[in-house]
Design an enzyme around this catalytic site. Structure first.
Site, PDB file in Angstrom:
ATOM      1  N   ARG A   1       5.787  -3.061  20.075  1.00  0.00           N
ATOM      2  CA  ARG A   1       5.156  -3.253  18.777  1.00  0.00           C
ATOM      3  C   ARG A   1       4.440  -1.994  18.294  1.00  0.00           C
ATOM      4  O   ARG A   1       4.365  -1.726  17.104  1.00  0.00           O
ATOM      5  CB  ARG A   1       4.168  -4.422  18.838  1.00  0.00           C
ATOM      6  CG  ARG A   1       3.747  -4.885  17.450  1.00  0.00           C
ATOM      7  CD  ARG A   1       2.543  -5.814  17.438  1.00  0.00           C
ATOM      8  NE  ARG A   1       2.556  -6.839  18.437  1.00  0.00           N
ATOM      9  CZ  ARG A   1       1.612  -6.976  19.388  1.00  0.00           C
ATOM     10  NH1 ARG A   1       0.596  -6.131  19.440  1.00  0.00           N
ATOM     11  NH2 ARG A   1       1.680  -7.946  20.258  1.00  0.00           N
TER      12      ARG A   1
ATOM     13  N   TYR B   1       0.013  -1.368  -8.144  1.00  0.00           N
ATOM     14  CA  TYR B   1       1.199  -2.189  -7.858  1.00  0.00           C
ATOM     15  C   TYR B   1       0.802  -3.681  -7.811  1.00  0.00           C
ATOM     16  O   TYR B   1      -0.134  -4.050  -7.096  1.00  0.00           O
ATOM     17  CB  TYR B   1       1.750  -1.711  -6.518  1.00  0.00           C
ATOM     18  CG  TYR B   1       2.935  -2.448  -5.960  1.00  0.00           C
ATOM     19  CD1 TYR B   1       4.156  -2.444  -6.617  1.00  0.00           C
ATOM     20  CD2 TYR B   1       2.838  -3.119  -4.739  1.00  0.00           C
ATOM     21  CE1 TYR B   1       5.249  -3.107  -6.080  1.00  0.00           C
ATOM     22  CE2 TYR B   1       3.928  -3.779  -4.190  1.00  0.00           C
ATOM     23  CZ  TYR B   1       5.129  -3.765  -4.880  1.00  0.00           C
ATOM     24  OH  TYR B   1       6.203  -4.412  -4.341  1.00  0.00           O
TER      25      TYR B   1
ATOM     26  N   ASP C   1      -1.960   5.056  -2.837  1.00  0.00           N
ATOM     27  CA  ASP C   1      -0.550   4.684  -2.767  1.00  0.00           C
ATOM     28  C   ASP C   1       0.226   5.859  -3.342  1.00  0.00           C
ATOM     29  O   ASP C   1       0.199   6.107  -4.545  1.00  0.00           O
ATOM     30  CB  ASP C   1      -0.301   3.395  -3.558  1.00  0.00           C
ATOM     31  CG  ASP C   1       1.130   2.880  -3.377  1.00  0.00           C
ATOM     32  OD1 ASP C   1       2.042   3.721  -3.219  1.00  0.00           O
ATOM     33  OD2 ASP C   1       1.334   1.650  -3.403  1.00  0.00           O
TER      34      ASP C   1
ATOM     35  N   LYS D   1      11.273   2.961  -0.591  1.00  0.00           N
ATOM     36  CA  LYS D   1      11.716   3.636  -1.804  1.00  0.00           C
ATOM     37  C   LYS D   1      12.442   4.934  -1.448  1.00  0.00           C
ATOM     38  O   LYS D   1      13.560   4.891  -0.979  1.00  0.00           O
ATOM     39  CB  LYS D   1      10.523   3.842  -2.750  1.00  0.00           C
ATOM     40  CG  LYS D   1       9.692   2.564  -2.970  1.00  0.00           C
ATOM     41  CD  LYS D   1      10.426   1.516  -3.784  1.00  0.00           C
ATOM     42  CE  LYS D   1       9.808   0.119  -3.711  1.00  0.00           C
ATOM     43  NZ  LYS D   1       8.426  -0.015  -4.125  1.00  0.00           N
TER      44      LYS D   1
HETATM   45  C1  LIG Z   1       7.519  -1.137  -3.783  1.00  0.00           C
HETATM   46  C2  LIG Z   1       6.114  -0.665  -3.735  1.00  0.00           C
HETATM   47  C3  LIG Z   1       5.248  -1.080  -2.733  1.00  0.00           C
HETATM   48  C4  LIG Z   1       5.656  -2.115  -1.712  1.00  0.00           C
HETATM   49  O1  LIG Z   1       6.700  -1.699  -0.913  1.00  0.00           O
HETATM   50  P1  LIG Z   1       7.652  -2.788  -0.182  1.00  0.00           P
HETATM   51  O2  LIG Z   1       8.310  -1.973   0.861  1.00  0.00           O
HETATM   52  O3  LIG Z   1       8.531  -3.326  -1.226  1.00  0.00           O
HETATM   53  O4  LIG Z   1       6.733  -3.827   0.384  1.00  0.00           O
HETATM   54  C5  LIG Z   1       3.979  -0.565  -2.713  1.00  0.00           C
HETATM   55  N1  LIG Z   1       3.563   0.314  -3.648  1.00  0.00           N
HETATM   56  C6  LIG Z   1       4.364   0.735  -4.632  1.00  0.00           C
HETATM   57  C7  LIG Z   1       3.852   1.699  -5.627  1.00  0.00           C
HETATM   58  C8  LIG Z   1       5.658   0.243  -4.721  1.00  0.00           C
HETATM   59  O5  LIG Z   1       6.447   0.634  -5.726  1.00  0.00           O
END
Ligand SMILES: *Cc1c(COP(=O)(O)O)cnc(C)c1O
Length: 398
Positions: free
Chosen positions: A61, A114, A186, A211
């Protein structure tokens, strides 16, 4: 390899690889592991002592050498101390926040955050007695006036992934640090390549690896990068919540990492070309893309980012939603789906008004979000052009 004096493209190619240790294979192997066996009872006991080290392999983990190759690579590229991989970007957001707060604490959260991160604050954090105040993303150093004695973190997202305001991170970080609050960012839009968040004063940088790091729309992944000061705090938080990242997904993250720079260069080019073309369209009221010279966030973007990804927004002049639907249906190259950062183009209708409380979203017309993929720009423009023709025909038929 010592990363300090190497340029980003070299780092992307060489970080996290040790072919000599793996029979000459270029890439690290995918370790599938839960149990990790120890040589003797002494090293078994010692596992507890060493498990806070970023390179300690003690239990599946907590990660294997595959996980560590990705964590170290992302952290070194961005300029942080160490990385922690989890199963999704949202898990990276929520585990980071949870690591800092307890009942009675206060969180400052950008109004442009987000959506699911906002939902987490309003539901889970509230349930555990942590209060969230949303602030204007453009607040800058005035954030100082919102910081309370119990404010533990200032959470930023720049640019906001739906409305694309660029935040003055250094000004926010200075005010937060003066008041003893940590700064979380973020940084999914900026990526560890285009936004060196730690140079801007960020303490914890969060990536939806789903992403651009994975980059091919085929795996979920979150990566938290921290400064040295906060590593243990966040590591313990993540550990107590039981987060982990699956080995094959980590491998896909590492594979994507190698080509981050070449892909982003094309996403940047296509995104700016599309945004510039859209600005000239009579149907478009406003394009939200910080790399455009007349964007309100352009100067800050130029100061704090070395490039743009493919994600941007636009607001149409007021028009019936059914006409916009005609435009969106029948697009041939733009997929309609949430997420972004893959090689392919996407388009979705957005509703910024529904996810804001501290600031007004006063656009009159409907808004859209586009992810510019790696297709040929002429084809991407032609497809949108045909979409606008459908929109105009629908308007004329009303
Ligand atoms: C997509 C996204 C997330 C979350 O990511 P996941 O892998 O889909 O959980 C967090 N912050 C931003 C800015 C995003 O575009």
């Amino acid at each position: 390899m010592s990363p300090s004096h190497r340029k980003p493209n070299t780092l992307l190619t060489h970080l996290g690889r040790e072919p000599k240790k793996q029979h000459g294979a270029v890439n690290p192997p995918v370790y599938h592991a839960s149990t990790i066996l120890f040589e003797d009872v002494e090293s078994l006991r010692a596992a507890k002592e060493i498990r806070m080290r970023p390179d300690a392999v003690t239990y599946g983990r907590m990660g294997t050498p595959t996980t560590m190759a990705l964590q170290d690579s992302v952290a070194a590229l961005e300029g942080g101390y160490a990385g922690i991989a989890v199963s999704s970007g949202l898990a990276a957001v929520t585990a980071s926040i949870m690591s800092f707060v307890q009942a009675g604490d206060h969180v400052l959260m950008t109004d442009s955050v987000y959506g699911p991160a906002r939902a987490f604050c309003d539901s889970t954090l509230a349930k555990f007695g942590v209060e969230t105040t949303y602030y204007d993303p453009l607040i800058g150093s005035d954030i100082a006036s919102l910081i309370r004695e119990n404010t533990k973190i200032v959470f930023t997202e720049s640019p906001g992934s739906q409305t694309f305001e660029v935040q003055d991170i250094p000004a926010i970080a200075e005010a937060a640090h003066a008041a003893g609050a940590a700064v979380l960012m973020d940084n999914t839009w900026g990526t560890p390549l285009y936004c060196k968040s730690f140079e801007l004063g960020v303490d914890v940088s969060i990536h939806a690896g789903t992403k651009y790091i994975v980059g091919h729309s085929d795996a979920m992944l979150g990566i938290i990068v921290t400064s040295q000061a906060f590593y243990e705090k966040v590591r313990r938080g993540v550990m107590s919540l039981g987060h982990s990242a699956a080995p094959d997904d980590v491998f896909l993250g590492l594979r994507g990492f190698r080509t981050l720079s070449v892909r982003l260069e094309q996403h940047h080019k296509n995104g700016v070309a599309l945004a510039t073309w859209l600005q000239q369209r009579p149907e478009v009221a406003r394009v939200m893309h910080p790399a455009l010279p007349d964007d309100p966030g352009h100067e800050l973007w130029k100061r704090d980012f070395s490039g743009a990804c493919g994600l941007f927004g636009l607001v149409l002049h007021p028009v019936a939603q059914s006409a916009v639907d005609q435009m969106l249906n029948h697009l041939e190259l733009y997929g309609m789906g949430y997420s972004w950062g893959g090689f392919e183009s996407l388009i979705v209708p957005t509703d910024p008004r529904s996810i804001r409380t501290a600031t007004d979203w006063n656009a009159q017309g409907p808004s859209l979000r586009i992810h510019a993929g790696l297709e040929d720009i002429d084809d991407l423009i032609a497809d949108l052009e045909a979409g606008f023709e459908r929109l105009n025909r629908a308007v004329a038929a009303e």
